[in-house]
Scaffold this motif. Sequence first.
Motif, PDB file in Angstrom:
ATOM      1  N   SER A 235       0.904  -1.335   0.116  1.00  0.00           N
ATOM      2  CA  SER A 235       0.104   0.071   0.040  1.00  0.00           C
ATOM      3  C   SER A 235       0.892   1.249   0.020  1.00  0.00           C
ATOM      4  O   SER A 235       0.487   2.242  -0.756  1.00  0.00           O
ATOM      5  CB  SER A 235      -0.922  -0.201   1.129  1.00  0.00           C
ATOM      6  OG  SER A 235      -1.682  -1.086   1.338  1.00  0.00           O
ATOM      7  N   SER A 239       0.823   4.099  -3.186  1.00  0.00           N
ATOM      8  CA  SER A 239       0.584   5.398  -2.609  1.00  0.00           C
ATOM      9  C   SER A 239       1.580   6.440  -3.073  1.00  0.00           C
ATOM     10  O   SER A 239       1.196   7.547  -3.566  1.00  0.00           O
ATOM     11  CB  SER A 239       0.377   5.747  -1.058  1.00  0.00           C
ATOM     12  OG  SER A 239       1.428   5.425  -0.312  1.00  0.00           O
ATOM     13  N   ARG A 243       1.013   9.406  -5.748  1.00  0.00           N
ATOM     14  CA  ARG A 243       1.446  10.691  -5.453  1.00  0.00           C
ATOM     15  C   ARG A 243       2.152  11.316  -6.574  1.00  0.00           C
ATOM     16  O   ARG A 243       2.186  12.472  -7.064  1.00  0.00           O
ATOM     17  CB  ARG A 243       2.481  10.817  -3.998  1.00  0.00           C
ATOM     18  CG  ARG A 243       2.855  12.183  -3.765  1.00  0.00           C
ATOM     19  CD  ARG A 243       3.599  12.202  -2.366  1.00  0.00           C
ATOM     20  NE  ARG A 243       4.837  11.374  -2.859  1.00  0.00           N
ATOM     21  CZ  ARG A 243       5.894  11.844  -3.271  1.00  0.00           C
ATOM     22  NH1 ARG A 243       5.855  13.257  -3.911  1.00  0.00           N
ATOM     23  NH2 ARG A 243       7.140  11.048  -3.447  1.00  0.00           N
ATOM     24  N   GLN A 257      -2.054  10.251  -2.968  1.00  0.00           N
ATOM     25  CA  GLN A 257      -1.547   9.675  -1.750  1.00  0.00           C
ATOM     26  C   GLN A 257      -2.427   8.988  -0.640  1.00  0.00           C
ATOM     27  O   GLN A 257      -2.301   7.672  -0.246  1.00  0.00           O
ATOM     28  CB  GLN A 257      -0.162  10.268  -1.333  1.00  0.00           C
ATOM     29  CG  GLN A 257       0.584   9.199  -0.324  1.00  0.00           C
ATOM     30  CD  GLN A 257       2.008   9.984  -0.012  1.00  0.00           C
ATOM     31  OE1 GLN A 257       1.770  11.377   0.113  1.00  0.00           O
ATOM     32  NE2 GLN A 257       3.072   9.392   0.395  1.00  0.00           N
TER      33      GLN A 257
END
Length: 257
Positions: A235, A239, A243, A257
Motif C-alpha cells: 500500500s 501510494s 503521489r 497518496q
Amino acid sequence: MAAYRREMEIGGRLGGGLLAAIGRLGAISLLLAAFLLYLRAVEPRAYGEMRSVALLAALGVLTLLATYVVVDHFHQSELLAPVVLLPLLAAILLGRRVAVFLAFLGPVVLVTLRGFGPEFLVAATVAGVAAVLVSENLKHRHDLYVPVLVISGIDVLTIVTLGLAGRAPIAEILGKSLDGVLSSALVGVLASALLPIFEKSFRITTNFTLIELLDRNHPLLKRMAMEAPGTFHHSMLVSELAREAAEVVGGNPLLAQ
C-alpha cells in the motif's frame, strides 16, 4: 416659516439617507452578482453545491460580524478588523481561485457599507491576495504563522507607504502600523480556532487533514503494519506511485497518496 424649513431639512436628510442606503444595497448586490457569475464560470462544482455556497455565506457573515465587533463594539480602528480572514479561510477550504476574488470583494463591500478609507481598502486587498498565495503551500496547521507574518508585513508596508505619501505624522503612522500587526495576529488566532470547525461542519477535507491521515503513527496504520506487513508495504508503494503521478498531471498529490 422657520418650522417649515426645519421640516424640509429633516425630510431631505431622511430622504437622502434612504437613497444612500438604496444605493449601497444596489452596489453590494451588483458585487455579489459578479462574484456568483465568476464562481459559476471558474468553479462550477462549488457553484452547484449548496454546501460550498453555505460555507461562503458563513465566511461572509463571519467577516461582517468580526468587523462590527472590532469597530463598533470595541471602538477600534478599521485597520484592526480581521478582514483577511475571509480570503485566507476560503483559500484553505475552497481553493485559490475563489479566494483571490474574495480578497478583492471583501474590502470593497466593507468600504461600500461602512465608508472605510483608502488605507483600509489597499492594505486589506493586498494582504488578502498575499495570504491566498502563501496559504497554497501550507502542509501543517502550525504553518498558519506564515500567512500571519506575510499579512503583518504587507499591512505595515502599505500603511507606511500611504502615510508617507499623505504626509501623515510619524506617530500616526506607527499607531496604524501597530493596528495592522494586531489585526494579522487576530487573523491567525481566529483561523486556527475556526478552521477545524468549518472542516467538520461542512465536511471539507483540507491538506491539513490529509497530512494527518498520512501519519504512519496513526493507530490504524500501525495495526496494519503489525498484522499485515506485506499489504502495508504494498500500500505504501502504491501510494507513492499515486503521489508521483498526481504531481506529473497537476493533481493533488496528498489526496492521491
